[in-house]
Motif scaffolding. Structure first.
Motif, short mmCIF file in Angstrom:
data_model
loop_
_atom_site.label_atom_id
_atom_site.label_comp_id
_atom_site.label_asym_id
_atom_site.label_seq_id
_atom_site.Cartn_x
_atom_site.Cartn_y
_atom_site.Cartn_z
N HIS A 93 -3.60 -9.78 2.80
CA HIS A 93 -1.99 -10.34 2.53
C HIS A 93 -1.05 -9.29 2.80
CE1 HIS A 93 -3.98 -14.11 1.50
NE2 HIS A 93 -4.59 -13.54 0.32
N GLU A 94 -0.01 -9.88 3.44
CA GLU A 94 1.04 -8.68 3.78
C GLU A 94 1.84 -8.09 2.64
OE1 GLU A 94 2.81 -13.12 4.44
OE2 GLU A 94 0.87 -12.08 4.57
N TRP A 95 1.51 -8.85 1.28
CA TRP A 95 2.20 -8.39 0.28
C TRP A 95 1.40 -7.34 -0.61
CZ3 TRP A 95 1.04 -13.74 0.66
CH2 TRP A 95 -0.17 -13.91 -0.08
N TYR A 96 0.12 -7.28 -0.25
CA TYR A 96 -0.71 -6.17 -1.04
C TYR A 96 -0.09 -5.07 -1.27
CZ TYR A 96 -4.91 -9.36 -1.68
OH TYR A 96 -5.81 -10.44 -2.22
N PRO A 97 0.38 -4.32 -0.15
CA PRO A 97 0.87 -2.96 -0.26
C PRO A 97 2.14 -2.91 -1.45
CG PRO A 97 0.47 -3.16 1.94
CD PRO A 97 0.26 -4.77 1.33
N ILE A 98 2.97 -3.91 -1.19
CA ILE A 98 4.01 -3.84 -2.08
C ILE A 98 3.47 -3.95 -3.56
CG2 ILE A 98 5.96 -5.15 -2.80
CD1 ILE A 98 6.79 -3.44 -0.54
N LEU A 99 2.78 -4.99 -3.92
CA LEU A 99 2.23 -5.19 -5.20
C LEU A 99 1.50 -4.03 -5.82
CD1 LEU A 99 2.05 -7.45 -7.47
CD2 LEU A 99 -0.11 -8.35 -6.11
N GLN A 100 0.64 -3.55 -4.82
CA GLN A 100 -0.40 -2.32 -5.36
C GLN A 100 0.61 -1.12 -5.61
OE1 GLN A 100 -3.23 -0.70 -2.60
NE2 GLN A 100 -4.39 0.02 -4.39
N GLU A 101 1.63 -1.28 -4.97
CA GLU A 101 2.49 -0.07 -5.27
C GLU A 101 3.28 -0.14 -6.70
OE1 GLU A 101 6.27 2.69 -3.40
OE2 GLU A 101 5.32 1.36 -2.22
N SER A 102 3.64 -1.32 -6.72
CA SER A 102 4.50 -1.89 -7.89
C SER A 102 3.74 -1.68 -9.37
CB SER A 102 4.86 -3.37 -7.71
OG SER A 102 5.40 -3.52 -9.27
N ILE A 103 2.29 -2.09 -9.18
CA ILE A 103 1.51 -1.95 -10.33
C ILE A 103 1.10 -0.36 -10.57
CG2 ILE A 103 -0.95 -2.19 -11.04
CD1 ILE A 103 -0.83 -4.88 -9.63
#
Length: 386
Positions: free
Chosen positions: A322-332
Motif C-alpha cells: 500500500h502507498e501509505w506503508y512508508p509513511i506509517l512505518q516512518e511514523s512508528i
C-alpha cells in the motif's frame, strides 16, 4: 473430541480480518488442528468491561486483546496475563517484528503480548485541494498548527468541511493529544506519572483543538472511527486524522477518488500496539500460545496488515502492498510516542475523555475542563473514591 479455545477481541477493523471468510484464517487453523476457536469480537465501547470480567475470572476466555502500553503494566502487576511462551520459536520469527512494537509488548525484559496491529495518528488529505491551499506539494511531516491552517483554508471547498474530528467522548482525548504535545507538553509526566496537562500551554492546546469545531461537521461530537471514515471517503471532509489501523478500510472501494488521497506523519503522534494476551485463568495456556504463534506469524500479518492498513512486521512493510506503508512505518519508527506505562492507566485517563468532551460541547471552558480532569486523576492516584 475437539479442543476449544475462546478468544475475546476488540471490534477494530484489523480484527475482522481474522474472521473474514475470504481469508479463512481461523477456519484453516481449526481444520488443521482439529480445534474449535471461538473468536468473539466486541465493540470498543463495551470491550473494556467484558475484558475485565474475563481477567477477573467472571467469564471464560483463554485469550483477550490488550491495548499495549495502556494496560500492560497494570495487568501484569495484578497477575491477569501470562508471559508469552517460547517467543524464540522458529515459526514465530520474533526478530521480524518492528523493534518499537517489540519493546511495547515487553515488560522488564519479558514479552507478554503477541502483537496484532499498531494504531497511530496519520493525516489524510485530498491532494488537489490541499496542495493548492498550501502552495505546493505537502511535506511528509505536518504539525498540528499547519493542520489547523489547512482546515481553515479548505473549509467549504467543493462543499466539504475542512476536517473531520474524532470527537466522540470515547475517542476525544487521543484525538486531542497531538495538539497538546505540539505545545511542548504531554498528558502525564514520564517519571512521576502525575498529570502535566493542566497549565497555560495545555489550555492553549485545547483552545487550538476546539478552534477546529467551526471547520468540522456540526455533529463531530458524535464522531468515532466509522464516522470519520465515511466523511473522508465520501468527500464530505478535506482532511482527517485517523489511525493507521483504519487505513485499509478508509482506502477500500468505497473511497471516492482514491488517487487524490495523500498521507502525512504528525510529528506529535501517539500510537499503541494491540496484541493478544493469554489469560492467567486459562487452563489451555499451551494451546493458546500455539494458536497465537500461528495467528500473528508473518503470513497472517501480511494478510491482516493489508486488510487494516497497519501490519507489525518489517517483512510486511517491505512487501509494500500500500502507498501509505512508508509513511506509517516512518511514523512508528521515528515519531509516534506512547504514553507512559502506568498503573490504573484506564482509570487515570477516563477524566480526560469526559472533561475534554465537555469542553468540546461547550459545557466547560478549556481551563475548567483541564482543572476538573486533573483533580479527578489526583484523587484516583491518592486512592480516594471520587
Amino acid at each position: 473430541m475437539f479442543s476449544i479455545l475462546k478468544v475475546l477481541a476488540v471490534g477494530d477493523p484489523a480484527v475482522y480480518a481474522y474472521t473474514d471468510p475470504r481469508y479463512s484464517i481461523i477456519d484453516t487453523y481449526n481444520r488443521a488442528k482439529e480445534m474449535h476457536v471461538h473468536f468473539k469480537i466486541v465493540p470498543w465501547v463495551d470491550y473494556y468491561g467484558m475484558m475485565m470480567e474475563a481477567l477477573e475470572g467472571k467469564s471464560d476466555f483463554d485469550i483477550v486483546m490488550v491495548a499495549g502500553h495502556l494496560w500492560l503494566k497494570d495487568f501484569i502487576k495484578k497477575g491477569y496475563i501470562a508471559e508469552v511462551n517460547d517467543p524464540k520459536h522458529q515459526s514465530y520469527n520474533e526478530v521480524d517484528i518492528m523493534e518499537e512494537i517489540r519493546n511495547e509488548v515487553t515488560f522488564e525484559g519479558k514479552p507478554y503480548l503477541y502483537p496484532s496491529f499498531c494504531d497511530g495518528h496519520i493525516l489524510l488529505y485530498r491532494k488537489s485541494l490541499a496542495e493548492q491551499a498550501f502552495g505546493g506539494k505537502l511535506p511528509d511531516v505536518i504539525d498540528t498548527d499547519t493542520i489547523i491552517s489547512l482546515a481553515e483554508k479548505l473549509h467549504g471547498q467543493d462543499g466539504m468541511s475542512g476536517i473531520s474530528l474524532k470527537a466522540h467522548e470515547s475517542e476525544i482525548f487521543l484525538d486531542f493529544l497531538p495538539f497538546l504535545r505540539n505545545e511542548g507538553i504531554d498528558a502525564f509526566d514520564g517519571k512521576s506519572f502525575r498529570p502535566s496537562f493542566n497549565q497555560e500551554k495545555g489550555v492553549q492546546a485545547l483552545n487550538k483543538y476546539l478552534s477546529l469545531r467551526k471547520f468540522a461537521p456540526e455533529d463531530s461530537h458524535t464522531y468515532g472511527n466509522d464516522e470519520v471514515r465515511k466523511a473522508f471517503q465520501e468527500k464530505r471532509s478535506a482532511l482527517a486524522i485517523t489511525w493507521g489501523g483504519q487505513l485499509g478500510f478508509v482506502m477500500d472501494d468505497r473511497c471516492l477518488e482514491k488517487e487524490d488521497v495523500g498521507f502525512a506523519i504528525i510529528p506529535t503522534a501517539w500510537n499503541v500496539t494491540w496484541g493478544f494476551a493469554v489469560n492467567k485463568n486459562s487452563d489451555n495456556k499451551e494451546l493458546a500460545n500455539e494458536f497465537l504463534r500461528y495467528l500473528t506469524a508473518p503470513p497472517i500479518d501480511r494478510m491482516v496488515g493489508s486488510y487494516s492498513g497497519a501490519p507489525v512486521r518489517k517483512s510486511s512493510y517491505e512487501a509494500g502492498h500500500h502507498e501509505w506503508y512508508p509513511i506509517l512505518q516512518e511514523s512508528i519508527s521515528c515519531y509516534a510516542k506512547p504514553l507512559p506505562k502506568m498503573d490504573d492507566a484506564g482509570d487515570r485517563m477516563a477524566p480526560l475523555y469526559t472533561h475534554i468532551h465537555q469542553a468540546f460541547i461547550g459545557k466547560e471552558s478549556p481551563a475548567e475542563a483541564l482543572k476538573a480532569a486533573e483533580d479527578e486523576i489526583l484523587k484516583i492516584m491518592s486512592g480516594r473514591i471520587i
